[in-house]
Scaffold this motif. Structure first.
Motif, mmCIF file in Angstrom:
data_model
loop_
_atom_site.group_PDB
_atom_site.id
_atom_site.type_symbol
_atom_site.label_atom_id
_atom_site.label_comp_id
_atom_site.label_asym_id
_atom_site.label_seq_id
_atom_site.Cartn_x
_atom_site.Cartn_y
_atom_site.Cartn_z
ATOM 1 N N UNK A 215 -14.728 -2.675 73.045
ATOM 2 C CA UNK A 215 -14.989 -2.257 74.510
ATOM 3 C C UNK A 215 -16.068 -3.442 75.257
ATOM 4 N N UNK A 216 -16.743 -3.931 74.403
ATOM 5 C CA UNK A 216 -17.788 -5.064 75.018
ATOM 6 C C UNK A 216 -17.667 -6.265 74.397
ATOM 7 N N UNK A 217 -16.528 -6.400 73.824
ATOM 8 C CA UNK A 217 -15.858 -7.868 73.523
ATOM 9 C C UNK A 217 -16.808 -8.563 72.563
ATOM 10 N N UNK A 218 -17.774 -7.766 71.660
ATOM 11 C CA UNK A 218 -18.772 -8.175 70.719
ATOM 12 C C UNK A 218 -19.545 -9.321 71.438
ATOM 13 N N UNK A 219 -19.998 -9.042 72.536
ATOM 14 C CA UNK A 219 -20.887 -9.969 73.381
ATOM 15 C C UNK A 219 -22.427 -9.950 73.008
ATOM 16 N N UNK A 258 -8.515 -7.175 65.749
ATOM 17 C CA UNK A 258 -9.421 -8.139 66.827
ATOM 18 C C UNK A 258 -10.789 -8.141 66.543
ATOM 19 N N UNK A 259 -11.444 -6.800 66.438
ATOM 20 C CA UNK A 259 -12.803 -6.469 66.125
ATOM 21 C C UNK A 259 -13.261 -6.846 64.773
ATOM 22 N N UNK A 260 -12.549 -6.587 63.859
ATOM 23 C CA UNK A 260 -12.945 -6.863 62.466
ATOM 24 C C UNK A 260 -12.617 -8.203 61.934
ATOM 25 N N UNK A 261 -11.591 -8.885 62.602
ATOM 26 C CA UNK A 261 -11.517 -10.253 62.287
ATOM 27 C C UNK A 261 -12.511 -11.046 62.855
ATOM 28 N N UNK A 262 -13.376 -10.647 64.233
ATOM 29 C CA UNK A 262 -14.104 -11.571 64.613
ATOM 30 C C UNK A 262 -15.459 -11.377 63.697
ATOM 31 N N UNK A 263 -15.530 -10.299 63.236
ATOM 32 C CA UNK A 263 -16.967 -10.035 62.453
ATOM 33 C C UNK A 263 -16.479 -10.716 61.211
ATOM 34 N N UNK A 264 -15.621 -10.668 60.697
ATOM 35 C CA UNK A 264 -15.256 -11.307 59.061
ATOM 36 C C UNK A 264 -15.306 -12.803 59.413
ATOM 37 N N UNK A 265 -15.015 -13.170 60.505
ATOM 38 C CA UNK A 265 -14.754 -14.596 60.696
ATOM 39 C C UNK A 265 -16.355 -15.233 61.056
ATOM 40 N N UNK A 266 -17.047 -14.410 61.704
ATOM 41 C CA UNK A 266 -18.608 -14.807 61.875
ATOM 42 C C UNK A 266 -19.352 -14.662 60.668
ATOM 43 N N UNK A 267 -18.974 -13.807 59.681
ATOM 44 C CA UNK A 267 -19.722 -13.399 58.394
ATOM 45 C C UNK A 267 -18.952 -13.138 57.389
ATOM 46 N N UNK A 268 -18.420 -14.470 56.682
ATOM 47 C CA UNK A 268 -17.549 -14.423 55.599
ATOM 48 C C UNK A 268 -18.208 -13.963 54.346
ATOM 49 N N UNK A 269 -19.518 -13.813 54.286
ATOM 50 C CA UNK A 269 -19.963 -13.015 52.923
ATOM 51 C C UNK A 269 -19.361 -11.582 53.054
ATOM 52 N N UNK A 270 -19.001 -11.095 54.101
ATOM 53 C CA UNK A 270 -18.441 -9.678 54.108
ATOM 54 C C UNK A 270 -17.268 -9.608 52.993
ATOM 55 N N UNK A 271 -16.553 -10.559 52.983
ATOM 56 C CA UNK A 271 -15.411 -10.478 51.881
ATOM 57 C C UNK A 271 -15.878 -10.224 50.345
ATOM 58 N N UNK A 272 -17.287 -10.692 50.261
ATOM 59 C CA UNK A 272 -17.610 -10.085 48.912
ATOM 60 C C UNK A 272 -18.045 -8.585 48.914
ATOM 61 N N UNK A 273 -18.744 -8.283 50.021
ATOM 62 C CA UNK A 273 -18.882 -6.715 49.835
ATOM 63 C C UNK A 273 -17.773 -5.786 50.127
ATOM 64 N N UNK A 274 -16.737 -6.055 50.861
ATOM 65 C CA UNK A 274 -15.502 -5.387 51.073
ATOM 66 C C UNK A 274 -14.610 -6.347 51.754
ATOM 67 N N UNK A 275 -13.788 -6.681 51.082
ATOM 68 C CA UNK A 275 -12.494 -7.612 51.648
ATOM 69 C C UNK A 275 -11.754 -6.978 52.662
ATOM 70 N N UNK A 278 -6.545 -7.528 56.451
ATOM 71 C CA UNK A 278 -5.656 -7.429 57.612
ATOM 72 C C UNK A 278 -6.078 -8.289 58.864
ATOM 73 N N UNK A 279 -6.788 -9.478 58.572
ATOM 74 C CA UNK A 279 -7.051 -10.139 59.584
ATOM 75 C C UNK A 279 -6.126 -10.817 60.347
ATOM 76 N N UNK A 280 -6.501 -10.992 61.768
ATOM 77 C CA UNK A 280 -5.443 -11.607 62.780
ATOM 78 C C UNK A 280 -5.591 -13.164 62.567
ATOM 79 N N UNK A 281 -4.823 -13.939 63.283
ATOM 80 C CA UNK A 281 -4.977 -15.337 63.488
ATOM 81 C C UNK A 281 -6.520 -15.572 63.995
ATOM 82 N N UNK A 282 -7.169 -16.805 63.435
ATOM 83 C CA UNK A 282 -8.548 -16.807 64.097
ATOM 84 C C UNK A 282 -8.799 -17.846 65.005
ATOM 85 N N UNK A 283 -8.517 -17.299 66.582
ATOM 86 C CA UNK A 283 -8.604 -18.096 67.481
ATOM 87 C C UNK A 283 -9.480 -17.873 68.472
#
Length: 329
Positions: A215-219, A258-275, A278-283
């Motif tokens: 709702x806050x566009x992860x700003x 959208x929200x979780x794709x943005x978070x995982x895009x910014x913080x790829x280390x999360x894939x090791x914590x919990x993959x 279902x990520x969307x295209x990273x644009x």
């Protein structure tokens, strides 16, 4: 730079920088400093605080102390509200705020809070409004059509900023999904010693926190911290398959992915914590690009359009948002 620091907080393989100029740069960033309390608490819990310069520790410790005393006051105010709701048999679930900070960040001062958000049943709204007014929350904000909460504030001695209570009867704007908040009530657990105060399950807390970030566009850094901290603390108990199935049924799938794709895009280390498969295209615009001056206007425009109008699962929901947005401009 501020987003980069999260990699050091949550990635066990990363060693903290030892250059003082790096920490000086962090303290110059307004968004980073605003959440110094969380940074201090996380560094302290993970026994990493002493690996940072003393001047850096001093500044973020002050932020932690400010957060603690402010949250202590807000928690006392919230207890007064919960008591009067309990006495009047009003079922209520505290959202975010001090309950969330204590449970997932581990300390009352660990997550700054500025207001009180409460979820109630729609039929209790009038009764709840009367209760908060009895407690001095007399300044009522103009209601927004099709919105899902109303706000009441009261001035505080010695403070220019009033304390606000938001009474929510839903978590999403009407006519933009098939979401049913009743599902959250079903799995909510009781909070001792109350009979009418409940707490969201870990799963529904995560769902709510993701919607709040969208709702806050992860700003702001705080939306990343909330989501990452829940992944870090709850881990394998988060059921992403169920999340996607529920979001598909609720017509919130684009918002959630959208929200979780943005978070995982910014913080790829999360894939090791919990993959998250279902990520969307990273644009999406990266967080530091959103905050940095000089990013091309068309990039901001594309990001805004994607967030504001294309985050809906159906054409009807998209059209409703376009019409609503135009009417408010």
């Amino acid at each position: 730079m501020s987003m980069n620091f999260l990699h050091y907080l949550y990635n066990a393989k990363a060693a903290l920088p030892d250059r003082e100029e790096y920490y000086n740069g962090l303290l110059l960033e307004k968004d980073f400093l605003a959440y110094g309390a969380q940074i201090y608490s996380l560094l302290n819990q993970q026994e990493m605080l002493d690996s940072t310069p003393m001047f850096f520790q001093k500044v973020i410790k002050e932020k932690f102390k400010e957060s603690y005393f402010q949250n202590l006051f807000i928690k006392n105010q919230m207890k007064m509200i919960l008591k009067i709701f309990e006495d009047n048999s009003i079922n209520v679930i505290p959202l975010k705020g001090v309950f969330f900070g204590e449970k997932y960040f581990g300390h009352l001062g660990a997550r700054p809070t500025s207001d009180i958000d409460l979820l109630i049943k729609p039929h209790d709204l009038n009764k709840a409004m009367k209760c908060v007014k009895i407690l001095g929350f007399l300044v009522e904000e103009e209601p927004i059509k099709d919105h899902f909460h109303c706000s009441f504030s009261k001035t505080l001695p010695g403070s220019e900023i009033p304390l606000t209570v938001e009474l929510h009867w839903d978590l999403l704007q009407e006519k933009t999904s098939a979401f049913k908040v009743e599902e959250f009530w079903v799995e909510a657990k009781g909070v001792e010693p109350y009979h009418h105060v409940k707490r969201l399950s870990n799963y529904h807390t995560f769902y709510m926190i993701c919607l709040h970030g969208w709702r806050h566009n992860m700003d702001s850094l705080k939306y990343y911290l909330d989501i990452i901290q829940m992944i870090y603390k709850v881990g394998d108990r988060l059921d992403y398959e169920r999340l996607i199935e529920d979001a598909s049924r609720h017509k919130t799938l684009k918002r959630m992915t959208r929200t979780l794709t943005i978070v995982y895009q910014e913080c790829p280390f999360l894939e090791e914590l919990k993959p998250f498969p279902y990520k969307r295209s990273s644009r999406y615009l990266k967080y530091d690009e959103k905050k940095r001056q000089g990013v091309k206007n068309y990039q901001r425009y594309v990001d805004f359009i994607d967030y504001q109008f294309l985050s809906y699962d159906t054409a009807r929901h998209k059209l409703f948002e376009v019409v609503r947005w135009v009417k408010t401009k």
